[in-house]
Motif scaffolding. Structure first.
Motif, PDB file in Angstrom:
ATOM      1  N   ASN A 148     -56.373   3.629  21.170  1.00 30.04           N
ATOM      2  CA  ASN A 148     -56.718   4.929  20.615  1.00 30.04           C
ATOM      3  C   ASN A 148     -56.464   4.966  19.115  1.00 30.04           C
ATOM      4  O   ASN A 148     -55.583   4.271  18.595  1.00 30.04           O
ATOM      5  CB  ASN A 148     -55.886   6.019  21.289  1.00 30.04           C
ATOM      6  N   SER A 162     -60.159  11.945  16.898  1.00 30.41           N
ATOM      7  CA  SER A 162     -59.666  10.768  17.609  1.00 30.41           C
ATOM      8  C   SER A 162     -60.816   9.935  18.146  1.00 30.41           C
ATOM      9  O   SER A 162     -61.926  10.432  18.358  1.00 30.41           O
ATOM     10  CB  SER A 162     -58.738  11.181  18.757  1.00 30.41           C
ATOM     11  N   SER A 213     -61.482   6.229  20.812  1.00 26.17           N
ATOM     12  CA  SER A 213     -60.886   5.229  21.676  1.00 26.17           C
ATOM     13  C   SER A 213     -61.813   4.039  21.791  1.00 26.17           C
ATOM     14  O   SER A 213     -63.042   4.168  21.710  1.00 26.17           O
ATOM     15  CB  SER A 213     -60.595   5.794  23.069  1.00 26.17           C
TER      16      SER A 213
END
Lengths: 118, 111
Positions: B22, B71, B73
Motif C-alpha cells: 500500500n 492511497s 495498492s
C-alpha cells in the motif's frame, strides 16, 4: 533501444578529486533526471532537465554540478565531495507530452553509479 | 511533503501467495507510478495509473487508486522468487513537475 546507460558502474574518489558521472539515452526523451539513493532509502531527486534546460535543482550543494550537452547526454560533475555523499546515483529519462507535463509518462532508469568517497 | 508512505516496510511470503503493498500520499496528483528495484540496481517501471483511473492491470500486477483516500495498492498475484525486490510508489504532481518516491516495501518471496 530502451536503455539508459550510466558510466562508470562503480567509482571511488578522494575528497579532493574531480570526477564526472555520465548518462546516455537514445530514446528521444526530452526530460532527464539525476537521483541520489542511500542504502535502504528511496531515490531522492537532485536535478531535472527538460528540453536541455535545467528546470529543477532540489537545493543540491554546488559540489554537484549537472550538465546537459545535448538531448541524449547528461553529466554530473563532482568536486570536493564528502564521505556522506557516498551513494548510488541514478539517471533517468522520460518523454514528456509537452513542455508543461514532463511527468505524464514512465521514467526509464539506468543501473546507477555506485559512488564511494574516501 | 508529497512523499508517499508505503506499508508494510517489509513483507515476506511463500512462493505462490499473493503480495499486497500500500502507498499513501499527501497532495493532489496527476498520476501514481509503481517501480521495482532489485538489490543495488536501477528501478524498473511497472505500471502508471492516472488520477482519473481507479484500477489497472498488467500481467500478474493489479494497481488500485483511491484519490479520496489518497492511497494506492499494488497486488502481485501468484508470486515467484524472482519477484523478490523493493517496490516503490512514486507520485507526479503537475505543479511541482517532479516525481517523488515513497519509502518502499522490501518484498521477499520464499521458495
Amino acid at each position: 533501444d530502451t536503455e539508459v546507460t550510466q558510466t562508470p558502474k562503480h567509482l571511488v574518489m578522494g575528497m579532493t578529486n574531480k570526477k564526472s558521472l555520465k548518462c546516455e539515452q537514445h530514446m528521444g526523451h526530452r526530460a532527464m533526471y539525476w537521483y541520489k539513493q542511500k542504502a535502504k532509502k528511496p531515490p531522492e531527486l537532485m536535478f531535472v532537465y527538460s528540453y536541455e534546460k535545467l528546470s529543477i535543482n532540489e537545493s543540491v550543494p554546488s559540489r554537484f554540478s549537472p550538465e546537459c550537452p545535448n538531448s541524449s547526454l547528461l553529466n554530473l560533475h563532482l568536486h570536493a565531495l564528502q564521505p556522506e555523499d557516498s551513494a548510488l546515483y541514478l539517471c533517468a529519462s522520460s518523454h514528456p507530452r509537452d513542455r508543461a507535463s514532463i511527468l505524464n509518462t514512465e521514467a526509464f532508469f539506468g543501473q546507477g553509479t555506485r559512488l564511494t568517497v574516501v | 511533503s508529497q512523499q508517499g508512505e508505503e506499508d508494510p516496510q517489509a513483507l515476506s511470503i511463500q512462493e505462490g501467495e499473493n503480495a499486497t503493498m500500500n502507498c499513501s500520499y499527501k497532495t493532489s496528483i496527476n498520476n501514481l507510478q509503481w517501480y521495482r528495484q532489485n538489490s543495488g540496481r536501477g528501478l524498473v517501471h511497472l505500471i502508471l495509473i492516472r488520477s482519473n483511473e481507479r484500477e489497472k492491470h498488467s500481467g500478474r500486477l493489479r494497481v488500485t487508486l483511491d484519490t479520496s483516500k489518497k492511497s494506492s495498492s499494488l497486488l502481485i498475484t501468484a508470486s515467484r522468487a524472482a519477484d523478490t525486490a523493493s517496490y516503490f510508489c512514486a507520485t507526479g504532481n503537475q505543479g511541482a513537475q517532479k516525481l517523488v518516491f515513497g519509502q518502499g516495501t522490501r518484498l521477499t518471496i520464499n521458495p
